[in-house]
Scaffold this motif. Structure first.
Motif, short mmCIF file in Angstrom:
data_model
loop_
_atom_site.label_atom_id
_atom_site.label_comp_id
_atom_site.label_asym_id
_atom_site.label_seq_id
_atom_site.Cartn_x
_atom_site.Cartn_y
_atom_site.Cartn_z
N VAL A 1 8.57 -10.40 -25.48
CA VAL A 1 8.35 -9.17 -25.27
C VAL A 1 7.47 -8.83 -24.18
CG1 VAL A 1 7.35 -6.93 -26.57
CG2 VAL A 1 8.80 -8.53 -27.90
N TYR A 2 7.75 -7.67 -23.37
CA TYR A 2 6.74 -7.31 -22.23
C TYR A 2 6.94 -6.01 -21.98
CZ TYR A 2 11.10 -7.39 -19.35
OH TYR A 2 12.08 -7.10 -18.75
N PRO A 3 5.74 -5.15 -21.67
CA PRO A 3 4.40 -5.93 -21.90
C PRO A 3 3.94 -5.91 -23.14
CG PRO A 3 4.46 -3.44 -21.34
CD PRO A 3 5.85 -3.89 -21.31
N ASN A 4 2.93 -6.64 -23.34
CA ASN A 4 2.15 -6.79 -24.63
C ASN A 4 0.75 -7.29 -24.50
OD1 ASN A 4 2.03 -7.22 -27.39
ND2 ASN A 4 2.92 -9.28 -27.59
N ASP A 13 14.42 -9.41 -23.07
CA ASP A 13 15.56 -10.08 -22.35
C ASP A 13 16.15 -11.00 -23.42
OD1 ASP A 13 15.16 -8.49 -20.10
OD2 ASP A 13 13.65 -9.88 -19.17
N TYR A 14 17.31 -11.01 -23.50
CA TYR A 14 17.78 -12.13 -24.23
C TYR A 14 19.26 -12.59 -23.79
CZ TYR A 14 20.79 -8.55 -26.13
OH TYR A 14 21.71 -7.27 -26.18
N ARG A 15 19.84 -13.54 -24.29
CA ARG A 15 21.16 -13.94 -23.93
C ARG A 15 21.90 -14.69 -25.31
NH1 ARG A 15 22.06 -18.12 -19.21
NH2 ARG A 15 23.77 -19.09 -20.27
N LEU A 16 22.78 -13.96 -25.75
CA LEU A 16 23.56 -14.69 -26.70
C LEU A 16 24.68 -15.56 -26.01
CD1 LEU A 16 23.65 -11.54 -29.20
CD2 LEU A 16 22.13 -13.47 -29.13
N LYS A 24 19.80 -9.36 -34.29
CA LYS A 24 18.84 -8.10 -34.15
C LYS A 24 17.42 -8.37 -34.05
CE LYS A 24 18.91 -7.40 -39.23
NZ LYS A 24 19.14 -6.53 -40.29
N ILE A 25 16.68 -7.28 -33.77
CA ILE A 25 15.29 -7.67 -33.51
C ILE A 25 14.55 -6.54 -34.58
CG2 ILE A 25 12.88 -7.22 -32.42
CD1 ILE A 25 14.23 -9.65 -31.33
N GLU A 37 14.56 -1.37 -36.59
CA GLU A 37 15.55 -2.22 -36.30
C GLU A 37 16.09 -2.17 -35.04
OE1 GLU A 37 18.29 -3.46 -39.32
OE2 GLU A 37 16.78 -3.28 -41.02
N ASN A 38 16.59 -3.22 -34.19
CA ASN A 38 17.19 -3.08 -32.91
C ASN A 38 18.34 -4.20 -33.04
OD1 ASN A 38 15.39 -0.86 -31.27
ND2 ASN A 38 13.91 -2.35 -32.29
N GLU A 39 19.64 -3.70 -32.87
CA GLU A 39 20.74 -4.59 -32.65
C GLU A 39 20.71 -5.05 -31.45
OE1 GLU A 39 22.93 -5.31 -35.29
OE2 GLU A 39 21.75 -3.91 -36.52
N LEU A 40 21.13 -6.34 -31.08
CA LEU A 40 21.36 -7.11 -29.77
C LEU A 40 22.64 -7.16 -29.60
CD1 LEU A 40 18.46 -9.59 -30.42
CD2 LEU A 40 18.25 -7.24 -29.28
N PRO A 41 23.33 -6.31 -28.87
CA PRO A 41 24.92 -6.38 -28.62
C PRO A 41 24.91 -7.65 -27.61
CG PRO A 41 24.00 -4.32 -28.14
CD PRO A 41 22.75 -5.04 -28.27
N TYR A 42 26.08 -8.38 -27.84
CA TYR A 42 26.56 -9.49 -27.15
C TYR A 42 26.67 -9.35 -25.48
CZ TYR A 42 29.41 -13.24 -25.20
OH TYR A 42 29.80 -14.36 -24.43
#
Length: 79
Positions: A1-4, A13-16, A24-25, A37-42
């Motif tokens: 997570v940024y900024p923190n 930033d992520y990569r599935l 999800k986060i 809750e935040n879904e992380l789409p592929y």
């Protein structure tokens, strides 16, 4: 997570590697109550976390893959 620490919005930033995985986060307060809750789409690689509705303090975010919590980290919100 940024900024923190964060004041109004943060990014992850992520990569599935597998589009069949549901990711999800989830942001929890210090007592464990779910705040968002935040879904992380592929097909995406970044998610925006809105923290402007959260009070200043310490929170935790957990990455869930297929409803299994796999990673938890601290998030500090400053106003």
């Amino acid at each position: 997570v940024y900024p923190n620490p964060v004041s109004d919005q943060a990014y992850i930033d992520y990569r599935l590697h597998n589009e069949s995985v549901k990711a999800k986060i989830v942001i929890h307060n210090i007592l464990g109550s779910t705040m968002s809750e935040n879904e992380l789409p592929y097909y995406e690689s970044r998610v925006k976390i809105h923290t402007d509705e959260l009070a200043a303090g310490i929170y935790f975010y957990t990455l869930y893959l297929d409803n299994d919590g796999v990673l938890t980290r601290k998030l500090i919100v400053r106003k």
